[in-house]
Design a protein around this motif. Structure first.
Motif, PDB file in Angstrom:
ATOM      1  N   TRP A  13     -15.204   0.973-101.185  1.00  8.68           N
ATOM      2  CA  TRP A  13     -14.911  -0.375-100.694  1.00  8.68           C
ATOM      3  C   TRP A  13     -14.016  -1.135-101.673  1.00  8.68           C
ATOM      4  CZ3 TRP A  13     -20.349   0.961-100.246  1.00  8.68           C
ATOM      5  CH2 TRP A  13     -20.765   1.225 -98.936  1.00  8.68           C
ATOM      6  N   GLN A  14     -14.151  -0.820-102.954  1.00  8.81           N
ATOM      7  CA  GLN A  14     -13.392  -1.560-103.966  1.00  8.81           C
ATOM      8  C   GLN A  14     -11.895  -1.298-103.866  1.00  8.81           C
ATOM      9  OE1 GLN A  14     -15.235  -1.442-107.822  1.00  8.81           O
ATOM     10  NE2 GLN A  14     -13.351  -1.985-108.883  1.00  8.81           N
ATOM     11  N   MET A  15     -11.509  -0.171-103.270  1.00  5.15           N
ATOM     12  CA  MET A  15     -10.079   0.113-103.128  1.00  5.15           C
ATOM     13  C   MET A  15      -9.383  -0.899-102.218  1.00  5.15           C
ATOM     14  SD  MET A  15      -9.755   4.260-103.285  1.00  5.15           S
ATOM     15  CE  MET A  15     -10.926   4.646-101.983  1.00  5.15           C
ATOM     16  N   THR A  16     -10.152  -1.565-101.355  1.00  3.23           N
ATOM     17  CA  THR A  16      -9.645  -2.712-100.586  1.00  3.23           C
ATOM     18  C   THR A  16     -10.533  -3.901-100.916  1.00  3.23           C
ATOM     19  OG1 THR A  16     -10.916  -1.831 -98.712  1.00  3.23           O
ATOM     20  CG2 THR A  16      -8.538  -1.447 -98.701  1.00  3.23           C
ATOM     21  N   VAL A  17     -10.525  -4.265-102.191  1.00  2.00           N
ATOM     22  CA  VAL A  17     -11.529  -5.159-102.753  1.00  2.00           C
ATOM     23  C   VAL A  17     -11.620  -6.497-102.035  1.00  2.00           C
ATOM     24  CG1 VAL A  17      -9.935  -5.970-104.547  1.00  2.00           C
ATOM     25  CG2 VAL A  17     -12.404  -6.171-104.906  1.00  2.00           C
ATOM     26  N   ASP A  18     -10.502  -7.068-101.648  1.00  2.00           N
ATOM     27  CA  ASP A  18     -10.545  -8.396-101.034  1.00  2.00           C
ATOM     28  C   ASP A  18     -11.250  -8.393 -99.688  1.00  2.00           C
ATOM     29  OD1 ASP A  18      -9.248  -9.528-103.180  1.00  2.00           O
ATOM     30  OD2 ASP A  18      -7.253  -9.332-102.299  1.00  2.00           O
ATOM     31  N   ALA A  19     -11.274  -7.251 -99.025  1.00  2.00           N
ATOM     32  CA  ALA A  19     -11.933  -7.169 -97.721  1.00  2.00           C
ATOM     33  C   ALA A  19     -13.450  -7.047 -97.838  1.00  2.00           C
ATOM     34  CB  ALA A  19     -11.380  -5.980 -96.934  1.00  2.00           C
ATOM     35  N   TYR A  20     -13.943  -6.614 -98.997  1.00  2.00           N
ATOM     36  CA  TYR A  20     -15.367  -6.302 -99.100  1.00  2.00           C
ATOM     37  C   TYR A  20     -16.094  -7.004-100.240  1.00  2.00           C
ATOM     38  CZ  TYR A  20     -14.472  -2.660 -95.689  1.00  2.00           C
ATOM     39  OH  TYR A  20     -14.118  -2.002 -94.546  1.00  2.00           O
ATOM     40  N   ARG A  21     -15.379  -7.611-101.167  1.00  2.00           N
ATOM     41  CA  ARG A  21     -16.054  -8.265-102.292  1.00  2.00           C
ATOM     42  C   ARG A  21     -17.029  -9.321-101.774  1.00  2.00           C
ATOM     43  NH1 ARG A  21     -12.157  -9.699-106.695  1.00  2.00           N
ATOM     44  NH2 ARG A  21     -11.114 -10.684-104.928  1.00  2.00           N
ATOM     45  N   GLY A  22     -18.269  -9.261-102.263  1.00  2.00           N
ATOM     46  CA  GLY A  22     -19.292 -10.211-101.855  1.00  2.00           C
ATOM     47  C   GLY A  22     -20.040  -9.834-100.594  1.00  2.00           C
ATOM     48  N   MET A  45     -17.792  -6.290-107.201  1.00  2.00           N
ATOM     49  CA  MET A  45     -18.062  -6.244-105.770  1.00  2.00           C
ATOM     50  C   MET A  45     -19.176  -7.192-105.353  1.00  2.00           C
ATOM     51  SD  MET A  45     -15.726  -4.349-104.749  1.00  2.00           S
ATOM     52  CE  MET A  45     -16.198  -4.270-103.021  1.00  2.00           C
ATOM     53  N   LEU A  46     -19.864  -7.796-106.311  1.00  2.00           N
ATOM     54  CA  LEU A  46     -20.970  -8.692-105.978  1.00  2.00           C
ATOM     55  C   LEU A  46     -20.488 -10.067-105.531  1.00  2.00           C
ATOM     56  CD1 LEU A  46     -23.429  -7.847-108.889  1.00  2.00           C
ATOM     57  CD2 LEU A  46     -23.311  -6.828-106.604  1.00  2.00           C
ATOM     58  N   GLY A  47     -19.239 -10.392-105.799  1.00  2.00           N
ATOM     59  CA  GLY A  47     -18.714 -11.697-105.410  1.00  2.00           C
ATOM     60  C   GLY A  47     -18.800 -12.703-106.543  1.00  2.00           C
ATOM     61  N   GLU A  48     -18.241 -13.874-106.311  1.00  2.00           N
ATOM     62  CA  GLU A  48     -18.136 -14.881-107.366  1.00  2.00           C
ATOM     63  C   GLU A  48     -19.477 -15.512-107.734  1.00  2.00           C
ATOM     64  OE1 GLU A  48     -15.511 -15.717-109.151  1.00  2.00           O
ATOM     65  OE2 GLU A  48     -14.224 -14.259-108.138  1.00  2.00           O
ATOM     66  N   ASP A  49     -20.326 -15.727-106.769  1.00  2.00           N
ATOM     67  CA  ASP A  49     -21.551 -16.508-106.999  1.00  2.00           C
ATOM     68  C   ASP A  49     -22.816 -15.670-106.857  1.00  2.00           C
ATOM     69  OD1 ASP A  49     -20.063 -18.926-107.337  1.00  2.00           O
ATOM     70  OD2 ASP A  49     -19.809 -18.995-105.158  1.00  2.00           O
ATOM     71  N   TRP A  50     -22.743 -14.409-107.265  1.00  2.00           N
ATOM     72  CA  TRP A  50     -23.888 -13.526-107.079  1.00  2.00           C
ATOM     73  C   TRP A  50     -25.044 -13.928-107.995  1.00  2.00           C
ATOM     74  CZ3 TRP A  50     -25.985 -10.118-110.747  1.00  2.00           C
ATOM     75  CH2 TRP A  50     -25.258  -9.967-111.947  1.00  2.00           C
ATOM     76  N   THR A  51     -26.240 -13.614-107.534  1.00  2.00           N
ATOM     77  CA  THR A  51     -27.449 -13.879-108.307  1.00  2.00           C
ATOM     78  C   THR A  51     -28.328 -12.639-108.323  1.00  2.00           C
ATOM     79  OG1 THR A  51     -28.728 -14.664-106.407  1.00  2.00           O
ATOM     80  CG2 THR A  51     -27.425 -16.315-107.637  1.00  2.00           C
TER      81      THR A  51
END
Length: 270
Positions: A13-22, A45-51
């Motif tokens: 999924w990270q190879m198209t990171v913007d489509a799957y991040r978060g 891949m967890l996104g900006e606000d992951w907890t």
């Protein structure tokens, strides 16, 4: 019987990171449906606000364990930067609350291999510091070398220096694809350093060095898996796919990897 467990890594999924991040729920759900018992996300891949609580909750919803949390940093200086240390501490705090999970440490490759020994030593200093804080929190760290042209640990000689200098508290995660890309025989390297191997990454490669769909390349994945089972390996074997097909359709690649585990790898460890 063996205690080997299989997990899914998020790199397809990270190879198209913007489509799957978060999109944690999506990635964990696809991994669970593919039959994986474990999940290993890279922090990005967890996104900006992951907890930590959010990660634990979504894993529990799908009945999937956290095999590892993969922390990737530059670690280019002799000491961690403030930002690197803060991110590492967040990862340590997260993994400390999840039984059996480890931190998989990996370095971003550089542009070249200039000043190689100094850069190798800087990396070792930084991961030593991270692992010491992790150990104090009862969290285990393992180190994952890679193989792009600017990686500081990518050849057989590099691995010899790495394993001679890597602190004992840090395990070794061989990546079969990166070993092959670095000109090594994956099974031979796993045999040589078996006493340090505590986590394994699997991806496949064609003879020309391009990434292959799992089971369609030149790497003898079943032989490595059989050897690990015969030598009492009790960690996670983590599946990846970095082929062009995986980049185009990561969900399908994860489903294929799940089928490969069921149809091929589980058969060789029974």
């Amino acid at each position: 019987m063996t205690d080997i467990r299989f997990a899914c890594q998020t790199y397809s999924w990270q190879m198209t990171v913007d489509a799957y991040r978060g999109r944690l729920d999506h990635m964990i759900s696809v991994s669970a449906k593919a039959g994986f018992a474990g999940f290993e996300p890279e922090v990005v891949m967890l996104g900006e606000d992951w907890t930590a609580s959010g990660l634990r909750s979504q894993l529990a919803d799908h009945g999937v364990q956290l095999a590892a949390l993969c922390l990737v940093e530059e670690w280019s200086g002799p000491h961690e930067t403030a930002a690197e240390a803060a991110e590492a501490d967040k990862v340590i705090e997260t993994v400390a609350g999840i039984d059996g999970a480890v931190i998989n440490l990996c370095q971003f490759p550089g542009a070249d291999r200039a000043q190689l020994r100094a850069r190798q030593d800087n990396l070792l200093s930084c991961v030593d510091a991270v692992s010491a804080r992790a150990e104090a929190a009862d969290v285990h760290c393992t180190f994952h070398p890679n193989s792009p042209a600017g990686s500081v640990f990518r050849t057989d000689a590099d691995y010899a220096y790495l394993l001679a200098q890597l602190p004992e508290r840090i395990g070794f995660t061989p990546d079969l694809g990166h070993l092959a890309k670095g000109g090594m025989d994956p099974l031979e390297v796993v045999r040589r350093y078996r006493d340090r191997v505590d986590h394994v990454h699997v991806k496949d490669m064609h003879a020309d060095g391009s990434w292959a769909r799992t089971g369609e390349g030149i790497i003898d994945i079943p032989a490595v898996t059989r050897f690990l089972a015969e030598t009492g390996f009790t960690g996670w074997i983590v599946l990846e796919d970095e082929s062009p097909e995986a980049e185009a359709d990561p969900d399908r690649a994860v489903a294929r990897n799940g089928a490969y585990v069921r149809d091929v790898l589980e058969a060789v460890i029974r």
